[in-house]
Design a protein around this motif. Structure first.
Motif, PDB file in Angstrom:
ATOM      1  N   VAL A 170     -26.132 -31.790   1.840  1.00 36.86           N
ATOM      2  CA  VAL A 170     -25.639 -32.753   0.851  1.00 36.86           C
ATOM      3  C   VAL A 170     -24.223 -33.192   1.203  1.00 36.86           C
ATOM      4  O   VAL A 170     -23.880 -34.386   1.135  1.00 36.86           O
ATOM      5  CB  VAL A 170     -25.677 -32.137  -0.562  1.00 36.86           C
ATOM      6  N   ARG A 171     -23.374 -32.241   1.595  1.00 41.93           N
ATOM      7  CA  ARG A 171     -21.998 -32.588   1.961  1.00 41.93           C
ATOM      8  C   ARG A 171     -21.977 -33.443   3.227  1.00 41.93           C
ATOM      9  O   ARG A 171     -21.151 -34.356   3.364  1.00 41.93           O
ATOM     10  CB  ARG A 171     -21.158 -31.327   2.150  1.00 41.93           C
ATOM     11  N   ILE A 172     -22.870 -33.163   4.169  1.00 38.36           N
ATOM     12  CA  ILE A 172     -22.931 -33.968   5.394  1.00 38.36           C
ATOM     13  C   ILE A 172     -23.358 -35.393   5.067  1.00 38.36           C
ATOM     14  O   ILE A 172     -22.846 -36.362   5.644  1.00 38.36           O
ATOM     15  CB  ILE A 172     -23.881 -33.318   6.416  1.00 38.36           C
ATOM     16  N   GLU A 173     -24.284 -35.551   4.115  1.00 39.05           N
ATOM     17  CA  GLU A 173     -24.689 -36.891   3.677  1.00 39.05           C
ATOM     18  C   GLU A 173     -23.497 -37.639   3.089  1.00 39.05           C
ATOM     19  O   GLU A 173     -23.269 -38.818   3.392  1.00 39.05           O
ATOM     20  CB  GLU A 173     -25.795 -36.771   2.624  1.00 39.05           C
ATOM     21  N   ARG A 174     -22.728 -36.960   2.254  1.00 44.40           N
ATOM     22  CA  ARG A 174     -21.558 -37.590   1.632  1.00 44.40           C
ATOM     23  C   ARG A 174     -20.516 -37.947   2.693  1.00 44.40           C
ATOM     24  O   ARG A 174     -19.906 -39.026   2.641  1.00 44.40           O
ATOM     25  CB  ARG A 174     -20.944 -36.659   0.594  1.00 44.40           C
ATOM     26  N   LEU A 175     -20.317 -37.042   3.646  1.00 44.07           N
ATOM     27  CA  LEU A 175     -19.351 -37.309   4.709  1.00 44.07           C
ATOM     28  C   LEU A 175     -19.797 -38.498   5.554  1.00 44.07           C
ATOM     29  O   LEU A 175     -18.969 -39.330   5.956  1.00 44.07           O
ATOM     30  CB  LEU A 175     -19.190 -36.069   5.595  1.00 44.07           C
ATOM     31  N   THR A 176     -21.092 -38.603   5.794  1.00 41.99           N
ATOM     32  CA  THR A 176     -21.627 -39.736   6.548  1.00 41.99           C
ATOM     33  C   THR A 176     -21.243 -41.049   5.893  1.00 41.99           C
ATOM     34  O   THR A 176     -20.737 -41.974   6.552  1.00 41.99           O
ATOM     35  CB  THR A 176     -23.167 -39.635   6.640  1.00 41.99           C
ATOM     36  N   ASP A 177     -21.440 -41.148   4.596  1.00 39.94           N
ATOM     37  CA  ASP A 177     -21.131 -42.391   3.890  1.00 39.94           C
ATOM     38  C   ASP A 177     -19.630 -42.689   3.885  1.00 39.94           C
ATOM     39  O   ASP A 177     -19.217 -43.847   4.034  1.00 39.94           O
ATOM     40  CB  ASP A 177     -21.660 -42.318   2.453  1.00 39.94           C
ATOM     41  N   LYS A 178     -18.820 -41.646   3.726  1.00 44.69           N
ATOM     42  CA  LYS A 178     -17.366 -41.849   3.728  1.00 44.69           C
ATOM     43  C   LYS A 178     -16.885 -42.328   5.094  1.00 44.69           C
ATOM     44  O   LYS A 178     -16.020 -43.205   5.196  1.00 44.69           O
ATOM     45  CB  LYS A 178     -16.663 -40.540   3.354  1.00 44.69           C
ATOM     46  N   ILE A 179     -17.416 -41.736   6.161  1.00 43.54           N
ATOM     47  CA  ILE A 179     -16.994 -42.114   7.510  1.00 43.54           C
ATOM     48  C   ILE A 179     -17.378 -43.565   7.806  1.00 43.54           C
ATOM     49  O   ILE A 179     -16.576 -44.332   8.361  1.00 43.54           O
ATOM     50  CB  ILE A 179     -17.611 -41.162   8.552  1.00 43.54           C
ATOM     51  N   ILE A 180     -18.584 -43.952   7.421  1.00 46.57           N
ATOM     52  CA  ILE A 180     -19.017 -45.325   7.659  1.00 46.57           C
ATOM     53  C   ILE A 180     -18.122 -46.306   6.907  1.00 46.57           C
ATOM     54  O   ILE A 180     -17.710 -47.340   7.450  1.00 46.57           O
ATOM     55  CB  ILE A 180     -20.493 -45.500   7.258  1.00 46.57           C
ATOM     56  N   CYS A 181     -17.786 -45.983   5.673  1.00 48.30           N
ATOM     57  CA  CYS A 181     -16.880 -46.847   4.896  1.00 48.30           C
ATOM     58  C   CYS A 181     -15.520 -46.951   5.567  1.00 48.30           C
ATOM     59  O   CYS A 181     -14.930 -48.033   5.653  1.00 48.30           O
ATOM     60  CB  CYS A 181     -16.725 -46.314   3.486  1.00 48.30           C
ATOM     61  N   ALA A 182     -15.014 -45.831   6.074  1.00 46.25           N
ATOM     62  CA  ALA A 182     -13.695 -45.814   6.707  1.00 46.25           C
ATOM     63  C   ALA A 182     -13.706 -46.657   7.985  1.00 46.25           C
ATOM     64  O   ALA A 182     -12.770 -47.410   8.250  1.00 46.25           O
ATOM     65  CB  ALA A 182     -13.283 -44.384   7.010  1.00 46.25           C
ATOM     66  N   ILE A 183     -14.747 -46.509   8.787  1.00 48.17           N
ATOM     67  CA  ILE A 183     -14.823 -47.266  10.037  1.00 48.17           C
ATOM     68  C   ILE A 183     -14.931 -48.759   9.753  1.00 48.17           C
ATOM     69  O   ILE A 183     -14.261 -49.578  10.382  1.00 48.17           O
ATOM     70  CB  ILE A 183     -16.017 -46.792  10.887  1.00 48.17           C
ATOM     71  N   ALA A 184     -15.757 -49.111   8.792  1.00 46.59           N
ATOM     72  CA  ALA A 184     -15.950 -50.519   8.473  1.00 46.59           C
ATOM     73  C   ALA A 184     -14.695 -51.161   7.867  1.00 46.59           C
ATOM     74  O   ALA A 184     -14.442 -52.348   8.061  1.00 46.59           O
ATOM     75  CB  ALA A 184     -17.131 -50.670   7.508  1.00 46.59           C
ATOM     76  N   ALA A 185     -13.909 -50.349   7.157  1.00 51.01           N
ATOM     77  CA  ALA A 185     -12.731 -50.874   6.468  1.00 51.01           C
ATOM     78  C   ALA A 185     -11.486 -50.910   7.333  1.00 51.01           C
ATOM     79  O   ALA A 185     -10.529 -51.610   7.022  1.00 51.01           O
ATOM     80  CB  ALA A 185     -12.442 -50.053   5.216  1.00 51.01           C
ATOM     81  N   ALA A 186     -11.479 -50.118   8.411  1.00 53.90           N
ATOM     82  CA  ALA A 186     -10.281 -50.020   9.253  1.00 53.90           C
ATOM     83  C   ALA A 186     -10.060 -51.340   9.991  1.00 53.90           C
ATOM     84  O   ALA A 186     -11.005 -51.938  10.499  1.00 53.90           O
ATOM     85  CB  ALA A 186     -10.430 -48.897  10.258  1.00 53.90           C
ATOM     86  N   PRO A 187      -8.788 -51.795  10.048  1.00 52.77           N
ATOM     87  CA  PRO A 187      -8.483 -53.023  10.782  1.00 52.77           C
ATOM     88  C   PRO A 187      -8.935 -52.900  12.229  1.00 52.77           C
ATOM     89  O   PRO A 187      -8.706 -51.871  12.886  1.00 52.77           O
ATOM     90  CB  PRO A 187      -6.969 -53.137  10.692  1.00 52.77           C
ATOM     91  N   GLY A 188      -9.602 -53.893  12.745  1.00 49.72           N
ATOM     92  CA  GLY A 188     -10.094 -53.843  14.121  1.00 49.72           C
ATOM     93  C   GLY A 188      -8.991 -54.101  15.120  1.00 49.72           C
ATOM     94  O   GLY A 188      -8.093 -54.896  14.893  1.00 49.72           O
ATOM     95  N   SER A 189      -9.096 -53.400  16.269  1.00 53.13           N
ATOM     96  CA  SER A 189      -8.131 -53.655  17.339  1.00 53.13           C
ATOM     97  C   SER A 189      -8.864 -53.823  18.668  1.00 53.13           C
ATOM     98  O   SER A 189      -8.278 -53.740  19.723  1.00 53.13           O
ATOM     99  CB  SER A 189      -7.149 -52.480  17.471  1.00 53.13           C
ATOM    100  N   GLY A 190     -10.179 -54.001  18.591  1.00 57.65           N
ATOM    101  CA  GLY A 190     -10.954 -54.164  19.808  1.00 57.65           C
ATOM    102  C   GLY A 190     -11.412 -52.845  20.352  1.00 57.65           C
ATOM    103  O   GLY A 190     -11.161 -51.804  19.795  1.00 57.65           O
TER     104      GLY A 190
END
Length: 204
Positions: free
Chosen positions: A183-203
């Protein structure tokens, strides 16, 4: 006569795969039991039921043996099968990595080797390039596939994303000794995806 597959070291004798496997198992068990500092070729050979010469025919030193075998296991555990979605890929990667870090041997070996690396610059450099660098290259495929599918922006910061994928999991398991239930790994998965998608891109 043994029916085990055999291979020949460059310019050397035929090496039996069964003996190599026994030595590898013995090395990991001995490393977990005593740590790198007290690890010896003699002890590994004895645990494997082989002679020291069998070890030296495969590796010229204790350090070479440890780095070679650890690299093989660490890199193979970073395989990233394509599940068809970013979430599926990230979840598979985190679940597999958590299982590897929670292994009774790995849980003792990984912190010991990191500590040894702080005292041994050559080992630290090898672990960084052969293990860390190779694993990051393989795991980067997760993010590149997501970009190709349109699940992440084209300018997604791959390097920062890899930090997100590795850091939180190792912190929880390696530092806090939290085994991370599904369950915690599922939650971490969603948080990581949100963080990656939200982070400013630098190429890439």
């Amino acid at each position: 006569m043994s029916s085990s597959p055999v291979r020949r070291a460059p310019g050397g004798p035929v090496l039996q795969d069964a003996v190599t496997a026994a030595i590898a198992t013995a090395m990991f068990e001995e490393l977990a039991a005593v740590g790198y500092g007290k690890l010896s070729i003699e002890a590994v050979a004895k645990r494997a039921g082989a002679g020291k010469a069998a070890v030296y025919r495969r590796w010229p030193s204790k350090q070479a043996m440890v780095l070679d075998l650890v690299t093989q296991v660490a890199v193979s555990s970073a395989d990233t099968p394509d599940t068809g979605t970013l979430r599926g890929d990230v979840l598979a990667y985190l679940s597999g990595t958590a299982a590897a870090l929670n292994h009774p041997l790995a849980s003792r070996i990984v912190p010991d080797l990191l500590a040894e690396g702080s005292r041994n610059p050559e080992m630290a450099a090898t672990l960084l390039t052969q293990v860390g660098g190779t694993r990051r290259q393989k795991v980067a495929a997760i993010l590149r596939r997501a970009i190709e599918r349109g699940e992440l922006p084209a300018d997604t910061d791959i390097e920062l994303g890899l930090d997100f994928l590795a850091g939180p999991l190792y912190w929880r398991i390696g530092v806090l000794h939290d085994p991370m239930d599904p369950v915690r790994i599922e939650r971490l998965t969603d948080k990581i995806i949100c963080a990656i998608a939200a982070a400013p891109g630098s190429g890439d």
